[in-house]
Design an enzyme around this catalytic site. Structure first.
Site, PDB file in Angstrom:
ATOM      1  N   HIS B  68      -1.524  -1.902   3.555  1.00 31.99           N
ATOM      2  CA  HIS B  68      -1.454  -3.255   2.994  1.00 31.99           C
ATOM      3  C   HIS B  68      -2.671  -3.543   2.140  1.00 31.99           C
ATOM      4  CE1 HIS B  68      -0.232  -7.732   3.782  1.00 31.99           C
ATOM      5  NE2 HIS B  68      -0.819  -7.593   2.618  1.00 31.99           N
ATOM      6  N   HIS B  70      -3.875  -4.974  -2.040  1.00 34.39           N
ATOM      7  CA  HIS B  70      -3.448  -5.562  -3.311  1.00 34.39           C
ATOM      8  C   HIS B  70      -4.264  -4.918  -4.420  1.00 34.39           C
ATOM      9  CE1 HIS B  70      -0.992  -8.823  -1.534  1.00 34.39           C
ATOM     10  NE2 HIS B  70      -1.825  -8.667  -0.532  1.00 34.39           N
ATOM     11  N   ASN B 102       2.872  -8.161  -5.532  1.00 32.42           N
ATOM     12  CA  ASN B 102       2.606  -9.434  -6.221  1.00 32.42           C
ATOM     13  C   ASN B 102       1.717  -9.240  -7.445  1.00 32.42           C
ATOM     14  OD1 ASN B 102       0.507  -8.850  -4.399  1.00 32.42           O
ATOM     15  ND2 ASN B 102      -0.053 -11.002  -4.200  1.00 32.42           N
ATOM     16  N   HIS B 240      -0.264  -9.054   8.465  1.00 34.73           N
ATOM     17  CA  HIS B 240      -1.424  -9.909   8.744  1.00 34.73           C
ATOM     18  C   HIS B 240      -1.176 -10.938   9.850  1.00 34.73           C
ATOM     19  CE1 HIS B 240       0.821 -12.410   5.973  1.00 34.73           C
ATOM     20  NE2 HIS B 240       0.366 -11.811   4.898  1.00 34.73           N
ATOM     21  N   ASP B 336      -5.328  -5.771   4.162  1.00 29.01           N
ATOM     22  CA  ASP B 336      -4.888  -6.850   3.257  1.00 29.01           C
ATOM     23  C   ASP B 336      -5.958  -7.092   2.191  1.00 29.01           C
ATOM     24  OD1 ASP B 336      -3.624 -10.284   3.682  1.00 29.01           O
ATOM     25  OD2 ASP B 336      -3.437  -8.820   2.056  1.00 29.01           O
TER      26      ASP B 336
END
Lengths: 180, 455, 327
Positions: B68, B70, B102, B240, B336
């Site tokens: 996980h 980004h 995203n 999360h 995350d």
């Protein structure tokens, strides 16, 4: 620290009595006079002068208290740590003879601030200055009209006036050498 | 050119064994393993051009796996690129990451998924597994072309950042993804309950006057998605997890046999909502003992680097999330990692973009919990290597002969300070700036190439 | 409260020798400092009573009001305070959040700094905005209200007014009634009042208080009540808060009438207060909702005094921040 006494309690009493006489003499009586003591020790001094005048002239003189904290020019240097005190003058000062009373006259800046404060409070006919001790070292063109004692000092010395009403004990005026 | 890592403590997450040894790497794989200490003049070196890395007093672990992160590319390269993000991952000891969709545009088309894989290959710092968007544009209305995306390389689906708000659409996602045998990564949140939120709803949010995101908003979301996964006999992975109630829901669902997994992020186990108070916290322990404690009072109040979704919650929630990791309710550690630029963060608290840049501080944060005696070193390493590997359908990461040489050498005693200028990530948005930490990956190897080495 | 070690990264908190640089909330004021401010405000009030209400002490200082939320009364109060002390003052109203407007809050603060501001008075709709401003401004920040978080000058003028009317603060019982959940006035008053040894009871519908445990974790001695009539006979200070319609989410109250019936400050209710008790309100009032006109006009009401005292208290704050007051 090195202390030297330059006025005893008796000498203080006589100086105040003489100043009281002079005020009456200069102004032809005290009917239009207001004594304004500058915080802190100017206030009990003003009261004592008023008492002396009462005994000499038989008349009661109005007394006021003046705090000049909000008129100082040294805010950045000294900070705002000193408490602001109350200004209270019980009569209208316009047209009166104001006699400012303070314990020590030194650079003259306190008196300058006091003059500003008085002009914000009204329009006196005249302003006179009475001090217990004039120690010289003026930084502004200011002089006292009534002086208890002239005391030459070094700029590095400190002059401490002790009054029973504020400090307890006997009245005294001290020169302190080596004070910060 | 072969590389020999000598005399470290090798950690094998499959057998849960630790032993002193050395590992020889060549052509991207582990070619030999030696037990015990190698003497200095060993004739074990097989080739004169072997690079020797002395791992004495260090740990030799399989490279970490983070399902996980980004990476922000395509479209938000001012926050992070695939190159900077994977370089940061390497600095954190990671060799495999899965990146969330995203991006701008969202990862809802084959073109975007292919771009991500190509860029990751070109950068070469870590393996990047794309998680594609579950719905077009992550708008929660139309299913994305999921089968095509799996064929292009996607390993799962999510609208992360937001939930799929419409339960009927969520059900369809579960139904459709079932045939693809990959997980739906759920950002679980009932947004009508968290609407306008600034931080976790609690005593701190009340004191600071910030609208709250109650734990119940996350729990309602988790309960909903568990029920729908159960209804459709599909597979849910809860991202999360931050609340005690959420951990309890997953624990109960697992006990019923629901195909649900969960993850725990380091910040949800080590930082509570009191960090938003910063120096206003009269009760904080203002000692930063490297490897043992952090000092939140060096931060100002309303520090936007503490704003993350889901938010930092109460100390009791932190304890419960760690407990979930310990008892297997939560399957692995996931950072995350969410870098943001200064423009996104240097604004009023409630308006700051949510996210913490975490991949370079994850190991040290978790080692702090090891030093406090709250999780064993072996448990931690398993939860950062074999557990995420199993989740991704891979075999063990243990460094046996023939294994791909994804290796992390850890110095557990190295004291270092988190400094913005030294982070490889473009995102400097971490509440840990200025904190002294203990423990760092000093060498990371991906397919036998050194991707990170501390000076 | 022991002050934590200061990191050089955060240069704006009170330093080791306790010089106050910002007034952001009352939570970092000791009881002694609160009394110092009230005493200074007493002297300032005397200045306001003169025929020429002006003193030169802050001549040459520049104060800038940066108001992201409309507030004529607070803005004017600070303007009057600054002018009475002979400071120059400018007011800037920036509607909407900085994000919507394009210029960030930090850029606005830096611009004002470049214009020579010594003190910035900031009102903003987002809780915490003054703390962000303080990190980017070399001078002093006074928080004139941020979101639902704090309004320290209001709380100070409220304490000043209470002391003026009732004497010593210690031991007085205060009841705060209204939309407490969304009220920065309530929060700052709670800090100040509890620090000064007063007893505080919050009284409102439960939707306008929220989870009682959240309040009591921060303020263990705080009391909560849903029955205004029961606590009125023991109340020395009854403080009404505006029912903040613009901040209320729809659905927190059934009707305003139901609110007024059970929580409105009416003549009938104030008749049951002890003889010496006072009625306060920070204004502006929704007369007929949280307070009835008769109550607002009654001899117990000190609402107008609050406004006058507001100028004096703000003068005291401007003065104390200008000279590096030690606390």
């Amino acid at each position: 620290m090195n202390e030297r006494q330059i006025m005893t309690a008796d000498e203080v009493r006589r100086a105040i009595a003489r100043v009281a006489h002079e005020i009456g003499e200069r102004n032809g009586g005290v009917h239009n006079v207001v004594l304004v003591g500058i915080y802190r020790r100017g206030i009990p001094l003003a009261k004592r002068v008023a008492t002396a005048i009462q005994q000499i002239e038989g008349s009661t003189v109005a007394i006021g208290a003046l705090d000049i904290t909000l008129y100082r020019d040294d805010l950045e240097i000294r900070g705002t740590a000193t408490q602001i005190q109350h200004t209270h003058i019980p009569v209208d000062i316009t047209g009166k003879t104001i006699v400012l009373v303070d314990d020590v006259l030194f650079t003259g800046r306190t008196i300058r601030a006091a003059l500003d404060a008085l002009t914000d409070l009204g329009r006196p006919a005249r302003i006179q200055l009475a001090v217990l001790v004039d120690r010289g070292h003026r930084e502004l063109p200011i002089r006292a009209d009534f002086v208890g004692k002239n005391v030459p000092t070094a700029a590095s010395e400190d002059v401490a006036v002790r009054l029973n009403e504020v400090d307890g004990g006997d009245d005294a005026v001290m020169i302190i050498r080596g004070a910060v | 050119m072969p590389t020999l890592l000598t005399n470290g403590t090798i950690i094998d997450p499959d057998t849960r064994q630790m032993s002193i040894g050395s590992i020889l790497v060549d052509n991207g794989v582990v070619t030999a393993r030696f037990d015990g200490l190698l003497p200095a003049d060993a004739t074990v070196r097989t080739a004169p051009d072997t690079t020797v890395v002395d791992a004495t007093h260090k740990l030799i672990s399989p490279g970490f796996i983070d399902p996980h992160v980004h990476l922000r590319e395509p479209g938000e390269e001012h926050k992070e690129t695939i190159a900077t993000g994977t370089r940061a991952a390497a600095a954190g000891g990671y060799t495999v990451v899965a990146c969330m969709p995203n991006t701008r545009p969202a990862s809802d088309s084959v073109a975007v998924v292919q771009h991500i894989r190509t860029a990751a290959r070109r950068a070469g710092f870590a393996e990047v597994l794309p998680i594609a968007a579950a719905t077009i544009g992550r708008a929660g209305k139309e299913l994305s072309p999921m089968r095509e995306l799996v064929d292009a390389g996607a390993i799962g689906f999510s609208d992360d950042g937001v939930p799929v708000s419409d339960p009927a659409v969520m059900r369809n996602v579960f139904e459709y993804v079932k045939m693809l045998a990959v997980p739906y990564f759920g950002h679980c949140e009932e947004m009508t309950l968290s609407n306008g939120w600034g931080m976790h709803e609690g005593a701190v949010s009340n004191r600071l006057g910030l609208p709250g995101y109650p734990s119940a908003a996350e729990e309602v979301g988790i309960a909903r998605d568990i029920a729908l996964a159960e209804l459709t006999n599909s597979r849910l992975h809860v991202c999360h997890v931050s609340t005690a109630g959420g951990v309890a829901l997953i624990r109960a669902a697992k006990a019923r046999g629901v195909n649900v997994t969960g993850e725990a992020s380091p910040h949800h186990m080590t930082l509570s909502d009191r960090w938003v108070l910063g120096w206003l916290d009269e009760h904080a322990d203002a000692r930063n003992e490297p490897g043992m404690s952090l000092n939140p009072t060096t931060r100002p109040p309303y520090d936007t680097s503490t704003r993350v979704s889901p938010p930092l919650r109460s100390e009791a929630d932190c304890v419960a999330v760690l407990q979930g990791l310990l008892d297997g309710t939560l399957d692995f550690v996931a950072t995350d990692h969410a870098p943001h630029s200064r423009v996104d963060k240097e604004v009023e608290y409630r308006l700051a973009m949510a996210g913490i840049t975490g991949i370079e501080t994850a190991l040290a944060s978790m080692l702090m919990l090891v030093n406090q005696g709250r999780i064993s070193l072996m448990d931690l390493i398993v939860r950062m290597t074999d557990a995420p590997a199993a989740f991704l359908g891979r075999g063990t990461t243990a460094l046996r002969v023939g294994a791909r040489a994804d290796i992390t050498v850890i110095d557990p005693q190295l004291v270092w300070t988190v400094e913005a200028s030294k982070l490889f990530s473009l995102g400097k948005n971490t509440p840990l700036l200025g904190q002294k930490m203990r423990g760092k990956a000093v060498l990371t190897m991906y397919k036998g190439n050194i991707t990170h080495q501390e000076a | 409260m022991t002050m934590p070690a200061v990191s050089p990264f955060v240069p704006w908190i009170p330093t080791a020798n306790r010089k106050r640089r910002h007034v952001l909330d009352l939570d970092d004021f000791s009881a002694a400092e609160i009394i110092d401010v009230l005493d200074a405000a007493t002297s300032m009030k005397e200045v306001l009573g003169r025929s020429v209400p002006q003193v030169p002490i802050l001549r040459g200082r520049t104060v800038v009001n940066v108001f992201y939320e409309e507030s004529t009364r607070t803005r004017m109060s600070f303007e009057l305070a600054a002018r009475t002390l002979s400071a120059s003052i400018m007011s800037m109203t920036a509607k909407g959040s900085s994000v919507e407007k394009g210029e960030s809050l930090i850029d606005t603060i830096r611009t004002i700094q470049a214009l020579g501001a010594d003190i910035i008075v900031i009102r903003h709709g987002e809780s915490g905005a003054p703390y962000l401003a303080a990190q980017h401004f070399k001078g002093s920040i006074i928080n004139a209200g941020d979101g639902r978080h704090a309004h320290p000058s209001q709380a100070l003028l409220d304490l000043f007014t209470i002391r003026e009317r009732l004497g010593a603060l210690q031991g007085l019982n205060v009841t705060i009634v209204g939309d407490i959940l969304h009220s920065r006035v309530a929060r700052s008053n709670i800090w100040g009042m509890l620090r000064c040894g007063m007893q505080v009871t919050l009284c409102a519908p439960s939707t306008l208080i929220g989870d009682v445990r959240m309040w009591q974790e921060t303020f263990p001695t705080l009391k909560i009540s849903y029955d205004l009539d029961a606590i009125i006979p023991a109340t020395d200070v009854l403080m009404g808060l505006r029912l903040q319609k613009e901040r209320m989410h729809a659905g927190l109250l059934p009707t305003l009438r139901e609110y007024s019936t059970y929580f409105g400050i009416s003549q009938a209710r104030i008749d049951k207060l002890p003889d010496h008790a006072i009625v306060m309100h920070p204004g502006p009032m929704n007369e007929g909702v949280e307070i009835m006109p008769e109550a607002a006009d009654s001899p117990r009401s000190v609402i107008e005094a609050q406004v006058t005292n507001g100028v004096a208290v703000r003068m005291a704050l401007l003065y104390r921040l200008s000279g590096e007051a030690t606390i």
